[in-house]
Design an enzyme around this catalytic site. Structure first.
Site, PDB file in Angstrom:
ATOM      1  CG  ASP A 347      -1.937  -0.889   1.359  1.00  0.00           C
ATOM      2  OD1 ASP A 347      -2.179  -1.531   0.338  1.00  0.00           O
ATOM      3  OD2 ASP A 347      -2.569  -0.982   2.417  1.00  0.00           O
ATOM      4  CG  ASP A 656      -5.407  -0.930   5.135  1.00  0.00           C
ATOM      5  OD1 ASP A 656      -6.184  -1.333   4.246  1.00  0.00           O
ATOM      6  OD2 ASP A 656      -4.868   0.186   5.099  1.00  0.00           O
ATOM      7  CG  ASP A 660      -7.033  -4.959   1.733  1.00  0.00           C
ATOM      8  OD1 ASP A 660      -7.481  -4.851   0.576  1.00  0.00           O
ATOM      9  OD2 ASP A 660      -6.559  -4.018   2.374  1.00  0.00           O
TER      10      ASP A 660
HETATM   11  P1  ATP Z   1      -3.548   3.063   0.067  1.00  0.00           P
HETATM   12  O1  ATP Z   1      -4.381   2.031  -0.602  1.00  0.00           O
HETATM   13  O2  ATP Z   1      -2.180   3.161  -0.483  1.00  0.00           O
HETATM   14  O3  ATP Z   1      -3.581   3.002   1.553  1.00  0.00           O
HETATM   15  P2  ATP Z   1      -5.349   5.299   0.049  1.00  0.00           P
HETATM   16  O4  ATP Z   1      -5.342   5.529   1.504  1.00  0.00           O
HETATM   17  O5  ATP Z   1      -5.290   6.487  -0.813  1.00  0.00           O
HETATM   18  O6  ATP Z   1      -4.171   4.434  -0.425  1.00  0.00           O
HETATM   19  P3  ATP Z   1      -8.060   4.592   0.195  1.00  0.00           P
HETATM   20  O7  ATP Z   1      -8.075   4.792   1.667  1.00  0.00           O
HETATM   21  O8  ATP Z   1      -8.800   3.468  -0.427  1.00  0.00           O
HETATM   22  O9  ATP Z   1      -6.614   4.443  -0.324  1.00  0.00           O
HETATM   23  O10 ATP Z   1      -8.574   5.952  -0.445  1.00  0.00           O
HETATM   24  C1  ATP Z   1      -8.888   6.074  -1.790  1.00  0.00           C
HETATM   25  C2  ATP Z   1      -9.247   7.488  -2.141  1.00  0.00           C
HETATM   26  O11 ATP Z   1     -10.441   7.858  -1.447  1.00  0.00           O
HETATM   27  C3  ATP Z   1      -8.223   8.515  -1.728  1.00  0.00           C
HETATM   28  O12 ATP Z   1      -7.278   8.707  -2.723  1.00  0.00           O
HETATM   29  C4  ATP Z   1      -9.050   9.756  -1.520  1.00  0.00           C
HETATM   30  O13 ATP Z   1      -9.252  10.433  -2.740  1.00  0.00           O
HETATM   31  C5  ATP Z   1     -10.367   9.202  -1.031  1.00  0.00           C
HETATM   32  N1  ATP Z   1     -10.462   9.263   0.417  1.00  0.00           N
HETATM   33  C6  ATP Z   1      -9.564   8.777   1.318  1.00  0.00           C
HETATM   34  N2  ATP Z   1      -9.968   8.973   2.563  1.00  0.00           N
HETATM   35  C7  ATP Z   1     -11.159   9.592   2.487  1.00  0.00           C
HETATM   36  C8  ATP Z   1     -12.129  10.021   3.464  1.00  0.00           C
HETATM   37  N3  ATP Z   1     -11.922   9.873   4.765  1.00  0.00           N
HETATM   38  N4  ATP Z   1     -13.246  10.623   3.016  1.00  0.00           N
HETATM   39  C9  ATP Z   1     -13.459  10.764   1.705  1.00  0.00           C
HETATM   40  N5  ATP Z   1     -12.625  10.362   0.751  1.00  0.00           N
HETATM   41  C10 ATP Z   1     -11.478   9.781   1.119  1.00  0.00           C
END
Ligand code: ATP
Length: 916
Positions: A347, A656, A660
């Site tokens: 990730d 996480d 997954d």
């Molecule tokens: P990784 O998979 O590497 O942990 P990530 O944290 O960006 O990456 P996700 O948590 O799935 O992956 O988030 C995907 C997308 O959703 C983010 O790029 C962001 O644009 C949006 N996002 C993340 N957190 C929030 C939130 N709390 N509220 C609204 N949108 C969010």
């Protein structure tokens, strides 16, 4: 701690106090349950919780009591080798060799003792790790949500559950939002159950108690707030006495393979011993009793008694070392697999990056606002074209910015606290949301105050699958929905935009796409914020925000790479391991961060939809050439792992979320995040990262390689000792010579000096080049051609050493007993010098570091020297083992033979190195 809010101080009516019957919690309404627990929806105070914990004890299901020492001792006797030795002892005593029988019995006892000790040590190492995996719970204490060890929960606590959490205690649900629970651990029912609030009949079975959730089951979807009604042994899980296993499988394919091997060797050797007995008595005409003792000698000489135990210890020590480097192994085979990993899929957010998010820019229609400051402290000015915007003036100067800041504060589940003025700001919740709170505060908003004024009417929580979150709040015209999420997702929902002056106009999609791209290229994580007026809070759902929204603006958030991740990526590449980033974030952001991490500049990012559209065959090609996968969902992760495995790769994959789990299970090493990971991910993973840090995976690989090296060194060390000894006995009988070493003496060597020296190898430090070699092939057998060659060569050297020493002593006038003592001492000297050689299997041992050894090596050698001195000179040992005191010259010859073995092996290494 504040204890001001009204929490009843009376004790709970003691559902667990002995002698009292447990109320049927499922038959009570939520209010009745709260009353019965003397609790409120506000939760307990810390003080009250402490008091209740004294009454109810920790929320822990005690492990089944460990087997008693006596049981462990008895279990050690159940072992083929011990049976062989016992039979030998009885027969030996029967044919009148009392002393030999006593020695064999002493060896049996020693073997059992060492086994018990080693097992205890391995078990202790695993116990310590079980503790590290203790689950956590989000609980309301003193009116605030805090994360605590699930063991500290008490009846009356109010806990929050979210998808992926394992239910930390038996709870009565107080509020549910699409909660689904997988209760298979308790009921065996594999389909998750939809939970509800209404009480059920008192005689309802576990699976029908929809208003309850039970410890050890898993929330697979939705959220809930719930009242703890039973903890620890009083929970349903505690009552059926089932232990929640946290560390599984106590052996690995390799150890099983070696245990099997030693069993085969034992059987084969017994066959050979029988053949030898027949040969000796029938062909050579030797006396039965003498031949029997020789056959017993052969058996004990050839069986690698200590090997399986030492291998288990080596693994346990590896597990302990990994834990001290933040990688907690849940399934032992992972230790071995880690050493052969060829691809690590990681990730991005929080693993490769720091997960300390700060909004750097805000993009509004036609305006860019720069945000100063770093971290969560609300210190830093907002600037437009170099001009400071005063928070108090925003309402007039930048209404769109104010609207964005309000949406950022309201559509948010996180909270920030600062314990003392000027102190650090602590975040509770998601870092992305923390960054938005800080932005709101920099714009002069107090999020707590604002949430109180405009409470949330409804919510669609954030899930990685749909990538947005929406809340409903009251406003002047009724209700407004506020939404934030991945920008392309939000853009598709909007048809208008909020202008800088607060008016609304048609959305300029192209301009926004351009702005998103600019933010992403700078490596920023982009979120879009939007709103829609006139929604109905009571019936609010995804359809209400599918279209017709007004885009307020974008925020660009930086999340810098971790320094140690940059180093670890370089280290992995040097070790022949490819690193692939699989992230939910935007493709352009992901490849910008990949550049900063040193994975390569301008890497192409393949997105989730592309993965979805690719056939398996196309994907298998794609995974080889692409290192960045963006906007990927958990199903994509699963397909990527499969595609990589189809290409023969050994894959470590991080995860996480609750979804997954399949990818984590499919991967050769599933790596779950210890901090932000859900319980579901942790249960699916073979390894849990205590610090969520990519560098810890690289460390685990390094330790995995070290463990394998050490196992191989142990095998390469022990087998030729057995080989040399048994060949000496065979040669003596075949050529009709007297035995150069007596069976009892061989047992002494095997059980004392060999074990003491081999134990050192379990603790061997990592060789310096471990992360500069390519990964070991996962199909490579432990007894590789190299190991077989080395074992054969050293066995021969030992054979010549033993016979050489014995014949030399006889030739120089020593009696047979003294010559045998010389042979045993030469054998032990060869072992000691061979230990120095085997510590570096292929690289030279004649180096300054190599010659110095380690404190452990020196201690083991010193111990062996003292024991050998006793064996040779102490009268009671002389009586037991039929040994004689040796002259200085004889001792020097023994040492010389040892040195000769070391020199011969150094030459062999040099030749092999040249040949490669
Ligand atoms: P990784 O998979 O590497 O942990 P990530 O944290 O960006 O990456 P996700 O948590 O799935 O992956 O988030 C995907 C997308 O959703 C983010 O790029 C962001 O644009 C949006 N996002 C993340 N957190 C929030 C939130 N709390 N509220 C609204 N949108 C969010």
């Amino acid at each position: 701690m504040a204890t001001s809010h009204p929490v009843p101080r009376t004790a709970a009516p003691g559902p667990h106090a002995s002698g009292q019957t447990t109320p049927a919690w499922h038959a009570l309404t939520a209010e009745q349950a709260l009353q019965a627990q003397a609790a409120s929806t506000e939760g307990l105070t810390t003080e009250e919780a402490r008091r209740r914990q004294q009454q109810h004890g920790a929320n822990r299901i005690e492990a089944v009591a460990p087997p008693s020492l006596w049981h462990r001792v008895v279990a050690q006797f159940h072992n083929l080798l011990i049976y062989v030795l016992l039979a030998a002892a009885v027969t030996t005593a029967w044919i009148g060799h009392g002393i030999d029988a006593a020695v064999i019995m002493a060896v049996v006892l020693l073997n059992v003792g060492i086994g018990v000790l080693q097992e205890g040590k391995a078990e202790k190492a695993l116990q310590a790790i079980r503790h590290l995996l203790a689950p956590h719970a989000m609980v309301l204490r003193d009116g605030r949500t805090t994360e605590i060890d699930a063991a500290d929960l008490v009846p009356g606590d109010v806990v929050q559950l979210a998808s992926g959490d394992s239910v930390p205690a038996d709870v009565r649900l107080l509020k549910v939002n699409n909660l689904r629970v997988d209760e298979s651990a308790l009921t065996g029912e594999s389909m998750p159950v939809d939970k509800a609030l209404a009480e059920v009949a008192a005689d309802a079975v576990l699976g029908d108690r929809l208003c309850m959730a039970y410890a050890g089951t898993l929330a697979t979807q939705g959220q809930a707030s719930a009242l703890v009604v039973a903890t620890g042994a009083a929970t349903e899980m505690g009552r059926i006495g089932q232990l929640l296993t946290t560390v599984e499988q106590t052996t690995t394919p390799l150890v099983r393979q070696m245990a099997q091997l030693s069993r085969w060797i034992t059987l084969a050797v017994m066959g050979a011993a029988a053949a030898l007995f027949v040969f000796g008595t029938a062909v050579r005409g030797l006396p039965m009793a003498e031949m029997f003792m020789t056959a017993v000698g052969l058996a004990v000489a050839a069986i690698p008694e200590g090997l399986p135990a030492i291998m288990s210890i080596t693994l346990a020590i590896g597990v302990q070392r990994m834990a001290s480097r933040q990688a907690v192994v849940r399934r032992l085979p992972a230790v071995e697999t880690l050493g052969s990993v060829t691809v690590i899929c990681s990730d991005k957010t929080g693993t490769l990056t720091r997960n300390e998010m700060t909004v750097q820019q805000v993009v509004l229609a036609g305006q860019i606002i720069d945000v100063e400051g770093a971290g969560y402290a609300p210190e830093g000015a907002l600037q437009r074209d170099g001009h400071h915007l005063q928070p108090a003036e925003l309402f007039r100067e930048a209404p769109a910015l104010l609207a964005l800041a309000e949406a950022a504060a309201l559509c948010n589940d996180a909270s920030l606290h600062c314990e003392s003025p000027g102190g650090d700001w602590q975040l509770a919740g998601d870092p992305t949301e923390g960054a938005l709170l800080t932005l709101a505060m920099k714009a002069g908003i107090d999020p707590v105050e604002l949430t109180r004024e405009r409470p949330r009417g409804s919510v669609i929580p954030f899930e990685s699958e749909h990538r947005y979150m929406a809340t409903v709040h009251a406003d002047a015209e009724g209700s407004v929905a506020l939404l934030k999420g991945a920008p392309e997702r939000v853009l598709a929902m909007c048809d208008t935009q909020l202008c800088a002056d607060g008016t609304v106009e048609r959305m300029d999609t192209a301009a926004w796409e351009q702005a998103i791209d600019t933010q992403a290229r700078a490596g920023r994580r982009v979120l879009a914020l939007a709103r829609r007026s006139g929604v109905n809070a009571a019936s609010f759902g995804p359809d209400d925000v599918a279209r017709g929204l007004t885009l307020i603006g974008l925020v660009g958030i930086i999340d810098p790479p971790r320094d140690e991740a940059v180093r670890a990526v370089a280290q992995c590449r040097a070790a022949g391991i490819r690193v692939k980033m699989i992230t939910g974030d935007h493709g352009v952001t992901a490849s910008a961060i990949a550049g900063q991490l040193g994975m390569g500049e301008g890497l192409r990012a393949v997105t989730g939809p592309e993965i979805g559209a690719a056939t398996d065959a196309v994907l298998q090609q794609l995974v080889l050439s692409v290192d960045v996968f963006a906007r990927a969902s958990p199903e994509h992760k699963l397909r990527l792992v499969r595609a990589l495995q189809a290409q023969g790769e050994v894959v470590a994959m991080t995860g996480d979320g609750v979804n997954d789990a399949p990818a984590l299970k499919q991967a050769d090493v599933g790596v779950a995040m210890g901090r932000k990971g859900t319980e579901a991910a942790k249960q699916a993973g073979a390894m849990v990262l205590a610090d969520d840090n990519f560098a810890s995976i690289a460390h685990a690989v390094e330790e995995g390689r070290t463990v394998y090296d050490n196992l191989r060194k142990t095998v390469t060390f022990l087998l030729p000792i057995n080989g040399g000894e048994s060949m000496s006995l065979l040669a003596a009988v075949l050529f009709g010579l007297a035995l150069p070493i007596l069976p009892a003496q061989i047992l002494w060597v095997n059980m004392v000096s060999s074990v003491a020296l081999a134990m050192v190898l379990a603790f061997e430090p990592t060789e310096p080049d471990v992360m500069r070699r390519p990964p070991r092939s996962s199909t490579e057998p432990m007894l590789s051609p190299f190991v077989i060659w080395r074992v054969g060569l050293v066995s021969l050297l030992f054979l010549f050493g033993i016979f050489g020493a014995y014949r030399w002593a006889l030739a120089s006038g020593a009696e047979v007993e003294a010559a045998r003592t010389v042979a045993v001492n030469a054998l032990v000297a060869m072992e000691v010098f061979y230990l120095f050689s085997v510590r570096y299997l292929k690289s030279p041992s004649f180096t300054w570091v190599g010659v110095q050894g380690t404190p452990r090596v020196l201690a083991a050698v010193a111990g062996v020297v003292v024991l050998q001195a006793l064996f040779t000179y102490a009268p009671f040992m002389q009586a037991l083992f039929d040994t004689r005191g040796l002259s200085l010259q004889q001792l020097l010859v023994c040492a010389g033979i040892g040195v000769a073995v070391l020199v011969a092996l150094e030459l062999e290494k040099a030749v092999l190195r040249r040949a490669h």
